[in-house]
Design a protein around this motif. Sequence first.
Motif, short mmCIF file in Angstrom:
data_model
loop_
_atom_site.label_atom_id
_atom_site.label_comp_id
_atom_site.label_asym_id
_atom_site.label_seq_id
_atom_site.Cartn_x
_atom_site.Cartn_y
_atom_site.Cartn_z
N UNK A 52 -3.00 11.63 15.53
CA UNK A 52 -2.48 12.26 14.13
C UNK A 52 -1.72 13.40 14.60
N UNK A 103 8.66 19.98 1.69
CA UNK A 103 7.58 18.98 2.06
C UNK A 103 5.90 19.56 1.24
N UNK A 112 -8.61 2.63 4.79
CA UNK A 112 -7.38 2.24 4.64
C UNK A 112 -6.92 1.14 3.53
N UNK A 113 -7.88 0.88 2.40
CA UNK A 113 -7.49 -0.14 1.40
C UNK A 113 -7.02 -1.48 1.79
N UNK A 114 -7.77 -1.96 2.80
CA UNK A 114 -7.51 -3.42 3.00
C UNK A 114 -8.78 -4.17 2.57
N UNK A 167 -11.88 0.72 -2.41
CA UNK A 167 -10.72 1.53 -2.50
C UNK A 167 -10.69 2.71 -3.74
N UNK A 199 -6.77 9.64 8.07
CA UNK A 199 -5.51 9.79 7.66
C UNK A 199 -5.53 10.07 5.85
N UNK A 236 -2.47 10.28 4.13
CA UNK A 236 -1.05 9.69 3.73
C UNK A 236 -1.22 9.50 2.08
N UNK A 237 -0.09 9.38 1.30
CA UNK A 237 -0.09 9.16 0.17
C UNK A 237 -0.60 7.42 0.15
N UNK A 283 -3.26 5.94 0.99
CA UNK A 283 -3.91 5.35 2.13
C UNK A 283 -4.93 4.67 1.72
N UNK A 306 -1.92 3.81 -4.85
CA UNK A 306 -0.59 4.25 -4.60
C UNK A 306 -0.76 5.74 -4.93
N UNK A 307 -1.59 6.12 -5.93
CA UNK A 307 -1.55 7.51 -6.43
C UNK A 307 -2.79 8.17 -5.91
#
Lengths: 207, 480
Positions: free
Chosen positions: B237, B328, B419-421, B425, B438, B440-441, B443, B447-448
């Motif tokens: 990271x 950013x 990680x949404x797999x 979620x 992580x 991240x957007x 992640x 998506x939001x």
Amino acid sequence: MMDEFKIPEKVITNIKGIAIPKPANDQNTDDILPARYMKEITFKKMGEYLYFDERFKEGETVEEHPMNDEKYKGATILIAGANYGCGSSREHAPQALHRFGINAVIAGSFAEIFAGNCASLGLVGIIVPTEKITQLAEYVKQNPSTEFDIDLAQKVIRYGEHVVEFDMLEGRRQAFLNGLWDAMAILQKNEEKIKETAAGLPYINFK
Amino acid sequence: MQLAITLRRHKMSKGTLYDKIWENHIVGKLPTGQTQIFVGRHMMHEVTSPQAFEMLRERGLNAKHPELTFAVTDHVIPTDDCSRPFKDEQAELMTKTIEDNTKEFGITYFGSDSGKQGVCHVIYPELGLICPGQLVVCGDSHTCTYGAFGVLAFGIGTTQVSHVLATQTMAMDKLKVRCVKFNGILSEGVTAKDLALYMIKKTGVEGGVGFAYEFSGDVVDNMSMEERMTLCNLVVEGGARSGYVNPDKTTFQYLKDKHYAPKEDFEKAVEYWESIASDEDAEYDDILSIDVSQVKPMVTWGVNPGQAIAIDEKIPEPDDFTDKKKEEAEDALEYIGLEGGIEVQGTPVDVVFIGSCTNGRLSDLEATAKILKGKKVSVKTLVVPGSEAVKRHAEQIGLDKIFVDAGAEWRHPGCSMCLGMNPDKLEGTQRSASTSNRNFKGRQGSPIGRTHLMSPITAAATAIEGKITDPRKYLEEESL
């Protein structure tokens, strides 16, 4: 020595075409290819999912997204910021770019694993200083149909009247120029030496 | 000049563990100038392998050293009901595919019926498959976790997975070595997770590119193997591909009773393991010293692991930054739905996730249980053990009861909400407190969705109050 090991049909010397400007820094592989699409067991459809959650929100197309913008249709080159491709090692991300039509990425810098993955696919990654990235992106926004020519042998990018030097790891550059970016063939060649190296590692046989 | 910094592979490092392991595994120089290196251990999971096996089939190749290769399903497996077939057809197909592939190619696969299944970077070390001096790869960026054992471990892509399967080698460029020294007195409530987030904040998410990290210093010497794994897990990271801790008595003690670790040859192995550690007079390409007395429990406020602050700090304002970093920060604050200049403490959350390859081990669950004991959570809380072994052990010592009594959900092992797999979620704009790696957007599967990274005890305290909370108040209570 190089010529013996050339794979002519895989040689890459130049990447030509128009470019998509997407100069943000730290674009990560979750952005490039959202995880849910990694549940497919082949890479076939990855091009459809490129930057999906940025490009499509609640079923609507985000027209202004550079990947949706008509101005950049058919682009073969992407202009990106620093630390491009950071995060997860998913090869699905460069696969998505490549299958979307991108053959080269010009970035401020690349994340390590991502850079290696691009090379494995024959997707060229080159580096220019971040100030130059900003300039290039601005130029393309003003002149979207500009034809770029990335010349791997000369290590320059030509566009309009301009010639810009770029950098990349020399081993990778040679790999593209000789078609050896698909490394399987050259890795298979050294069977005896592979056996020798394994024999010299005590831990392989610890009981 | 930026180019020089990013690409210079001028190898100044000498006598480090990295140099020794690299040298031991060199097969030769490739015509491109890259090095062909032998891979001692190839770890696999279901997400980055199917296409690699297909590539082998297309070329009519077999796995060269199936006995050095191990596989598991962890990313797509549901953590509530893992009976087969999975409700998610893609997950079922993906799992069936790795089962069939490993059978066809003669590779050891740890299925759910083996009692050994779990998150890849949790099970392989606990099985004793990872020992000092090895060169280990996996199609996963958090492969760097194994560096805790004094190995050279790094993530690779699917095409490289096919190279390793077919030849047990791959093409690579040598990295530079940065020595990261953690010295000083660690304050209460500060964990390996916090040290890692503090380090990444200091270096930036790009700071480690081109480097392998050697972790040293009193603080690291005193860390358990599980804490070392948390630390090494997060190097990627910060941009580094690989990170390690020199093997020592803690390492050998850990390995002594593990299933696949050397038994008859244990003493011989220890001699070899000791020899692989960095020399006293090793030379490094760079040295970074961190005084841990400065470190407090950390939490991320933004959309990458480097956007982190101490738990009692205020979220930065965009004006605190210049140039691109200012944009950013604005973008991050807009996404995360927070304002600069306010305390991050007290931010309400919707879900708490305790688990992952970063913080899903027994000691993480023990620390969580200490906080949750006799308390109740006020938001949905998933506690996901990193492996079946961790789950069994936790249940033997009654941790599961503490979690369930507190109102948390005690799940089966898997990558879960990292990680949404799989079905775990975020939904919509839900905000999570997560012990994963992580933020991240998008992640964690929406998506939001919004993610805040933190340590297990910070997450536990947050679960009780339903908002981001300083774990130290609960530690004080504990000691009363």
